[in-house]
Design a protein around this motif. Structure first.
Motif, PDB file in Angstrom:
ATOM      1  N   ILE A  46       0.710  -1.201  -0.066  1.00 48.25           N
ATOM      2  CA  ILE A  46       0.104   0.027  -0.052  1.00 48.25           C
ATOM      3  C   ILE A  46       0.891   1.450  -0.057  1.00 48.25           C
ATOM      4  N   LYS A  47       2.108   1.343   0.675  1.00 47.59           N
ATOM      5  CA  LYS A  47       2.821   2.298   1.001  1.00 47.59           C
ATOM      6  C   LYS A  47       3.479   2.995  -0.515  1.00 47.59           C
ATOM      7  N   GLU A  48       3.593   1.845  -1.234  1.00 47.11           N
ATOM      8  CA  GLU A  48       4.147   2.090  -2.766  1.00 47.11           C
ATOM      9  C   GLU A  48       3.419   3.354  -3.180  1.00 47.11           C
ATOM     10  N   TYR A  49       2.047   3.300  -3.068  1.00 48.63           N
ATOM     11  CA  TYR A  49       1.295   4.279  -3.675  1.00 48.63           C
ATOM     12  C   TYR A  49       0.662   5.336  -2.940  1.00 48.63           C
ATOM     13  N   ASP A  50       0.464   5.007  -1.637  1.00 46.46           N
ATOM     14  CA  ASP A  50      -0.160   5.862  -0.589  1.00 46.46           C
ATOM     15  C   ASP A  50       0.547   6.386   0.673  1.00 46.46           C
ATOM     16  N   HIS A  51       0.936   7.581   0.726  1.00 45.17           N
ATOM     17  CA  HIS A  51       1.734   8.244   1.789  1.00 45.17           C
ATOM     18  C   HIS A  51       0.658   9.136   2.666  1.00 45.17           C
ATOM     19  N   GLN A  52      -0.655   9.052   2.280  1.00 50.07           N
ATOM     20  CA  GLN A  52      -1.352  10.202   3.073  1.00 50.07           C
ATOM     21  C   GLN A  52      -2.045   9.216   4.204  1.00 50.07           C
ATOM     22  N   TYR A  53      -2.171   8.056   4.082  1.00 46.35           N
ATOM     23  CA  TYR A  53      -3.009   7.267   5.135  1.00 46.35           C
ATOM     24  C   TYR A  53      -2.174   6.051   5.670  1.00 46.35           C
ATOM     25  N   SER A  54      -2.447   5.661   6.780  1.00 43.29           N
ATOM     26  CA  SER A  54      -1.999   4.412   7.231  1.00 43.29           C
ATOM     27  C   SER A  54      -3.507   3.616   7.585  1.00 43.29           C
ATOM     28  N   TYR A  55      -3.417   2.419   7.650  1.00 41.49           N
ATOM     29  CA  TYR A  55      -4.767   1.815   7.249  1.00 41.49           C
ATOM     30  C   TYR A  55      -4.752   0.420   8.482  1.00 41.49           C
ATOM     31  N   ILE A  56      -3.740  -0.455   8.435  1.00 38.71           N
ATOM     32  CA  ILE A  56      -4.000  -1.411   9.271  1.00 38.71           C
ATOM     33  C   ILE A  56      -3.093  -0.977  10.773  1.00 38.71           C
ATOM     34  N   GLN A  57      -3.787  -0.716  11.605  1.00 37.79           N
ATOM     35  CA  GLN A  57      -3.032  -0.118  13.084  1.00 37.79           C
ATOM     36  C   GLN A  57      -3.006  -1.236  14.022  1.00 37.79           C
ATOM     37  N   THR A  58      -1.884  -1.272  14.422  1.00 35.76           N
ATOM     38  CA  THR A  58      -1.502  -2.253  15.537  1.00 35.76           C
ATOM     39  C   THR A  58      -1.751  -1.923  16.942  1.00 35.76           C
ATOM     40  N   VAL A  59      -2.640  -2.632  17.553  1.00 41.98           N
ATOM     41  CA  VAL A  59      -3.201  -2.320  19.090  1.00 41.98           C
ATOM     42  C   VAL A  59      -2.191  -3.004  20.001  1.00 41.98           C
ATOM     43  N   TYR A  60      -1.344  -2.461  20.545  1.00 44.50           N
ATOM     44  CA  TYR A  60      -0.091  -3.304  21.365  1.00 44.50           C
ATOM     45  C   TYR A  60      -0.889  -4.134  22.249  1.00 44.50           C
ATOM     46  N   GLY A  61      -0.475  -5.337  22.279  1.00 44.58           N
ATOM     47  CA  GLY A  61      -1.090  -6.261  23.505  1.00 44.58           C
ATOM     48  C   GLY A  61      -2.456  -6.804  22.938  1.00 44.58           C
ATOM     49  N   LEU A  62      -2.922  -6.423  21.948  1.00 45.37           N
ATOM     50  CA  LEU A  62      -4.386  -7.016  21.316  1.00 45.37           C
ATOM     51  C   LEU A  62      -4.350  -7.444  20.046  1.00 45.37           C
ATOM     52  N   GLY A  63      -3.780  -6.668  19.191  1.00 48.81           N
ATOM     53  CA  GLY A  63      -3.813  -7.063  17.678  1.00 48.81           C
ATOM     54  C   GLY A  63      -3.855  -6.194  16.792  1.00 48.81           C
ATOM     55  N   TYR A  64      -4.528  -6.287  15.565  1.00 47.82           N
ATOM     56  CA  TYR A  64      -4.814  -5.325  14.632  1.00 47.82           C
ATOM     57  C   TYR A  64      -6.027  -4.927  14.372  1.00 47.82           C
ATOM     58  N   LYS A  65      -6.299  -3.646  13.628  1.00 46.49           N
ATOM     59  CA  LYS A  65      -7.718  -3.369  13.468  1.00 46.49           C
ATOM     60  C   LYS A  65      -7.211  -2.425  12.003  1.00 46.49           C
ATOM     61  N   TRP A  66      -8.338  -2.297  11.047  1.00 52.68           N
ATOM     62  CA  TRP A  66      -8.484  -1.357  10.147  1.00 52.68           C
ATOM     63  C   TRP A  66      -9.012  -0.066  10.394  1.00 52.68           C
ATOM     64  N   GLU A  67      -8.259   0.881  10.362  1.00 60.62           N
ATOM     65  CA  GLU A  67      -8.506   2.345  10.509  1.00 60.62           C
ATOM     66  C   GLU A  67      -7.765   3.217   9.904  1.00 60.62           C
ATOM     67  N   VAL A  68      -8.396   4.234   9.228  1.00 58.95           N
ATOM     68  CA  VAL A  68      -7.920   5.064   8.264  1.00 58.95           C
ATOM     69  C   VAL A  68      -7.381   6.311   9.036  1.00 58.95           C
ATOM     70  N   ARG A  69      -6.152   6.421   9.244  1.00 63.29           N
ATOM     71  CA  ARG A  69      -5.468   7.587   9.865  1.00 63.29           C
ATOM     72  C   ARG A  69      -4.563   8.442   8.816  1.00 63.29           C
ATOM     73  N   ASN A  70      -4.664   9.803   8.955  1.00 62.04           N
ATOM     74  CA  ASN A  70      -4.011  10.617   8.131  1.00 62.04           C
ATOM     75  C   ASN A  70      -2.636  10.871   8.929  1.00 62.04           C
ATOM     76  N   GLU A  71      -1.718  10.694   7.871  1.00 61.74           N
ATOM     77  CA  GLU A  71      -0.111  10.671   8.380  1.00 61.74           C
ATOM     78  C   GLU A  71       0.352  12.103   8.207  1.00 61.74           C
ATOM     79  N   ASP A  72      -0.367  12.882   7.665  1.00 63.31           N
ATOM     80  CA  ASP A  72      -0.001  14.386   7.515  1.00 63.31           C
ATOM     81  C   ASP A  72       0.270  14.875   9.041  1.00 63.31           C
TER      82      ASP A  72
END
Length: 232
Positions: A206-232
Protein backbone atom coordinates in the motif's frame (compact mmCIF):
# COMPACT_ATOMS: atom_id res chain seq x y z
CA UNK A 1 -34.82 -19.14 6.84
CA UNK A 2 -36.53 -20.45 3.74
CA UNK A 3 -36.05 -24.03 2.64
CA UNK A 4 -33.64 -24.67 -0.21
CA UNK A 5 -34.75 -26.77 -3.17
CA UNK A 6 -32.57 -29.58 -4.49
CA UNK A 7 -33.09 -31.35 -7.80
CA UNK A 8 -32.00 -35.01 -7.89
CA UNK A 9 -31.39 -36.36 -11.39
CA UNK A 10 -30.73 -40.11 -11.57
CA UNK A 11 -32.16 -42.92 -13.68
CA UNK A 12 -32.23 -45.33 -10.71
CA UNK A 13 -35.46 -45.09 -8.71
CA UNK A 14 -33.92 -46.45 -5.50
CA UNK A 15 -31.23 -43.76 -5.49
CA UNK A 16 -33.71 -40.98 -6.25
CA UNK A 17 -36.02 -42.16 -3.52
CA UNK A 18 -33.25 -42.62 -0.95
CA UNK A 19 -31.84 -39.14 -1.57
CA UNK A 20 -35.28 -37.54 -1.55
CA UNK A 21 -36.18 -39.10 1.82
CA UNK A 22 -32.82 -38.32 3.40
CA UNK A 23 -32.66 -34.70 2.25
CA UNK A 24 -36.26 -34.00 3.21
CA UNK A 25 -35.42 -35.30 6.69
CA UNK A 26 -32.70 -32.65 6.73
CA UNK A 27 -35.08 -29.79 5.89
CA UNK A 28 -34.67 -29.54 2.11
CA UNK A 29 -37.38 -29.49 -0.53
CA UNK A 30 -36.53 -32.15 -3.11
CA UNK A 31 -37.59 -32.59 -6.71
CA UNK A 32 -36.58 -35.65 -8.74
CA UNK A 33 -36.10 -36.52 -12.40
CA UNK A 34 -35.19 -39.83 -14.02
CA UNK A 35 -33.62 -38.33 -17.14
CA UNK A 36 -32.33 -35.09 -18.65
CA UNK A 37 -35.65 -34.24 -20.34
CA UNK A 38 -37.60 -34.31 -17.07
CA UNK A 39 -34.82 -32.42 -15.29
CA UNK A 40 -34.73 -29.68 -17.91
CA UNK A 41 -38.49 -29.14 -17.62
CA UNK A 42 -38.18 -28.79 -13.84
CA UNK A 43 -35.33 -26.30 -14.16
CA UNK A 44 -37.34 -24.17 -16.58
CA UNK A 45 -40.40 -24.21 -14.34
CA UNK A 46 -38.92 -23.01 -11.05
CA UNK A 47 -36.09 -22.00 -8.75
CA UNK A 48 -33.52 -24.68 -8.00
CA UNK A 49 -30.80 -24.05 -5.41
CA UNK A 50 -28.63 -27.10 -6.14
CA UNK A 51 -28.56 -30.06 -8.54
CA UNK A 52 -27.40 -33.61 -7.76
CA UNK A 53 -26.64 -35.04 -11.18
CA UNK A 54 -25.89 -38.61 -12.22
CA UNK A 55 -23.52 -38.93 -15.19
CA UNK A 56 -24.45 -42.30 -16.67
CA UNK A 57 -28.06 -41.88 -17.81
CA UNK A 58 -29.85 -43.08 -20.96
CA UNK A 59 -30.23 -40.51 -23.73
CA UNK A 60 -28.40 -37.31 -22.86
CA UNK A 61 -25.83 -38.09 -20.17
CA UNK A 62 -25.04 -35.88 -17.20
CA UNK A 63 -22.04 -34.23 -18.83
CA UNK A 64 -24.00 -33.03 -21.87
CA UNK A 65 -26.91 -32.03 -19.66
CA UNK A 66 -24.63 -29.94 -17.46
CA UNK A 67 -23.26 -28.13 -20.52
CA UNK A 68 -26.80 -27.33 -21.64
CA UNK A 69 -28.26 -26.14 -18.32
CA UNK A 70 -25.27 -23.97 -17.42
CA UNK A 71 -26.78 -21.44 -19.83
CA UNK A 72 -29.99 -21.47 -17.74
CA UNK A 73 -28.86 -21.77 -14.10
CA UNK A 74 -25.93 -20.69 -11.96
CA UNK A 75 -26.64 -22.87 -8.93
CA UNK A 76 -24.13 -25.51 -7.76
CA UNK A 77 -24.11 -28.83 -9.62
CA UNK A 78 -22.73 -31.87 -7.80
CA UNK A 79 -22.02 -34.90 -9.98
CA UNK A 80 -22.79 -38.36 -8.60
CA UNK A 81 -21.01 -41.08 -10.52
CA UNK A 82 -19.63 -44.61 -10.35
CA UNK A 83 -16.77 -43.40 -12.58
CA UNK A 84 -13.72 -42.56 -10.50
CA UNK A 85 -10.98 -42.00 -13.07
CA UNK A 86 -9.16 -38.69 -12.79
CA UNK A 87 -9.95 -37.72 -16.39
CA UNK A 88 -13.68 -38.23 -15.76
CA UNK A 89 -13.57 -35.98 -12.71
CA UNK A 90 -11.56 -33.29 -14.49
CA UNK A 91 -13.95 -33.33 -17.45
CA UNK A 92 -17.02 -33.04 -15.22
CA UNK A 93 -15.59 -30.13 -13.26
CA UNK A 94 -14.23 -28.33 -16.31
CA UNK A 95 -17.60 -28.17 -18.11
CA UNK A 96 -19.45 -26.53 -15.24
CA UNK A 97 -19.72 -28.97 -12.34
CA UNK A 98 -18.96 -27.69 -8.85
CA UNK A 99 -18.23 -30.99 -7.14
CA UNK A 100 -17.87 -34.71 -7.88
CA UNK A 101 -18.79 -37.59 -5.57
CA UNK A 102 -18.20 -41.20 -6.51
CA UNK A 103 -20.72 -43.97 -5.84
CA UNK A 104 -21.15 -45.57 -3.37
CA UNK A 105 -21.04 -42.51 -1.15
CA UNK A 106 -21.73 -41.60 2.46
CA UNK A 107 -25.00 -39.73 2.94
CA UNK A 108 -23.41 -37.69 5.73
CA UNK A 109 -20.56 -36.64 3.46
CA UNK A 110 -23.00 -35.76 0.69
CA UNK A 111 -25.04 -33.62 3.09
CA UNK A 112 -21.89 -31.84 4.28
CA UNK A 113 -20.91 -31.08 0.67
CA UNK A 114 -24.41 -29.81 -0.12
CA UNK A 115 -24.46 -27.53 2.91
CA UNK A 116 -20.99 -26.21 2.08
CA UNK A 117 -22.06 -25.27 -1.45
CA UNK A 118 -25.32 -23.70 -0.24
CA UNK A 119 -23.40 -21.55 2.29
CA UNK A 120 -20.92 -20.50 -0.39
CA UNK A 121 -23.74 -19.43 -2.72
CA UNK A 122 -25.33 -17.40 0.06
CA UNK A 123 -22.03 -15.60 0.68
CA UNK A 124 -21.65 -14.87 -3.03
CA UNK A 125 -25.18 -13.44 -3.25
CA UNK A 126 -24.55 -11.33 -0.15
CA UNK A 127 -21.34 -9.83 -1.50
CA UNK A 128 -22.13 -9.80 -5.23
CA UNK A 129 -21.13 -6.51 -6.86
CA UNK A 130 -19.94 -5.28 -3.45
CA UNK A 131 -17.20 -2.67 -3.52
CA UNK A 132 -15.59 -1.51 -0.29
CA UNK A 133 -13.99 1.93 -0.24
CA UNK A 134 -11.78 3.18 2.56
CA UNK A 135 -9.41 6.11 2.25
CA UNK A 136 -7.64 5.61 -1.08
CA UNK A 137 -8.28 1.86 -1.10
CA UNK A 138 -10.99 0.20 -3.22
CA UNK A 139 -11.67 -3.52 -2.80
CA UNK A 140 -13.85 -5.39 -5.29
CA UNK A 141 -15.21 -8.48 -3.53
CA UNK A 142 -16.42 -10.15 -6.71
CA UNK A 143 -13.22 -9.85 -8.74
CA UNK A 144 -10.99 -10.19 -5.65
CA UNK A 145 -8.97 -7.14 -6.70
CA UNK A 146 -7.69 -4.24 -4.61
CA UNK A 147 -6.75 -0.81 -5.93
CA UNK A 148 -4.86 2.03 -4.27
CA UNK A 149 -5.25 5.40 -5.98
CA UNK A 150 -6.23 3.52 -9.13
CA UNK A 151 -3.22 1.20 -9.00
CA UNK A 152 -3.92 -2.52 -8.71
CA UNK A 153 -2.12 -4.06 -5.75
CA UNK A 154 -0.27 -7.27 -6.56
CA UNK A 155 -1.40 -9.29 -3.55
CA UNK A 156 -0.97 -12.96 -2.79
CA UNK A 157 -4.10 -14.93 -1.95
CA UNK A 158 -3.51 -14.73 1.81
CA UNK A 159 -2.65 -11.04 1.64
CA UNK A 160 -5.96 -10.41 -0.14
CA UNK A 161 -7.92 -12.53 2.34
CA UNK A 162 -6.44 -10.77 5.37
CA UNK A 163 -7.06 -7.37 3.79
CA UNK A 164 -10.66 -8.26 2.92
CA UNK A 165 -11.31 -9.60 6.42
CA UNK A 166 -10.02 -6.44 8.08
CA UNK A 167 -11.75 -4.05 5.66
CA UNK A 168 -15.08 -5.81 6.11
CA UNK A 169 -14.72 -5.40 9.87
CA UNK A 170 -13.18 -1.94 10.11
CA UNK A 171 -12.48 -0.39 13.50
CA UNK A 172 -12.72 -3.80 15.19
CA UNK A 173 -9.58 -5.12 16.89
CA UNK A 174 -8.68 -8.71 16.05
CA UNK A 175 -5.97 -10.77 17.69
CA UNK A 176 -3.53 -12.64 15.51
CA UNK A 177 -5.35 -15.82 16.57
CA UNK A 178 -8.71 -14.52 15.29
CA UNK A 179 -7.20 -13.39 12.00
CA UNK A 180 -5.40 -16.71 11.63
CA UNK A 181 -8.55 -18.75 12.32
CA UNK A 182 -10.63 -16.74 9.84
CA UNK A 183 -8.09 -16.79 7.01
CA UNK A 184 -6.05 -19.97 7.42
CA UNK A 185 -8.58 -22.06 9.35
CA UNK A 186 -8.43 -23.93 12.64
CA UNK A 187 -6.79 -27.01 11.10
CA UNK A 188 -4.03 -25.17 9.23
CA UNK A 189 -0.42 -26.23 9.63
CA UNK A 190 0.78 -22.63 9.40
CA UNK A 191 1.60 -20.53 12.45
CA UNK A 192 0.71 -17.14 13.88
CA UNK A 193 3.88 -15.54 12.52
CA UNK A 194 2.27 -15.85 9.10
CA UNK A 195 -0.25 -13.18 10.16
CA UNK A 196 2.52 -10.77 11.12
CA UNK A 197 4.39 -11.38 7.86
CA UNK A 198 1.30 -10.95 5.69
CA UNK A 199 0.30 -7.69 7.38
CA UNK A 200 3.86 -6.38 6.94
CA UNK A 201 3.67 -7.18 3.22
CA UNK A 202 0.25 -5.54 2.81
CA UNK A 203 1.49 -2.34 4.47
CA UNK A 204 4.54 -2.27 2.23
CA UNK A 205 2.50 -2.71 -0.96
CA UNK A 206 0.00 0.00 0.00
CA UNK A 207 2.85 2.35 0.91
CA UNK A 208 4.18 2.18 -2.64
CA UNK A 209 1.20 4.29 -3.74
CA UNK A 210 -0.22 5.98 -0.65
CA UNK A 211 1.72 8.15 1.82
CA UNK A 212 -1.38 10.06 2.92
CA UNK A 213 -2.98 7.41 5.14
CA UNK A 214 -2.06 4.44 7.27
CA UNK A 215 -4.65 1.66 7.32
CA UNK A 216 -3.78 -1.41 9.38
CA UNK A 217 -3.22 -0.21 12.91
CA UNK A 218 -1.34 -2.20 15.54
CA UNK A 219 -3.12 -2.22 18.88
CA UNK A 220 -0.30 -3.26 21.17
CA UNK A 221 -1.02 -6.30 23.28
CA UNK A 222 -4.32 -6.93 21.46
CA UNK A 223 -3.81 -7.26 17.72
CA UNK A 224 -4.72 -5.31 14.58
CA UNK A 225 -7.58 -3.27 13.21
CA UNK A 226 -8.47 -1.48 9.97
CA UNK A 227 -8.71 2.24 10.63
CA UNK A 228 -7.84 5.04 8.23
CA UNK A 229 -5.51 7.59 9.81
CA UNK A 230 -4.12 10.65 8.12
CA UNK A 231 -0.33 10.62 8.32
CA UNK A 232 0.10 14.32 7.55
Amino acid sequence: MKKRTILVVDDEYDIRNMLKNYLEMNNYDVLTAKNSKEAFEIILSGKIDLVLLDIMMPGMDGIEFCKMVREKINCPIIFLSAKNLEEDIIKALSIGGDDYITKPFSLKELLARIESHIRREERIRTTENLTIRSGNIVLDVLSKEVFCKGNRLDLTRKEYEVLEFLMMNKNIVFSRERIFDNVWGFDSNSNLEAVTEVIKNIRKKIKEYDHQYSYIQTVYGLGYKWEVRNED
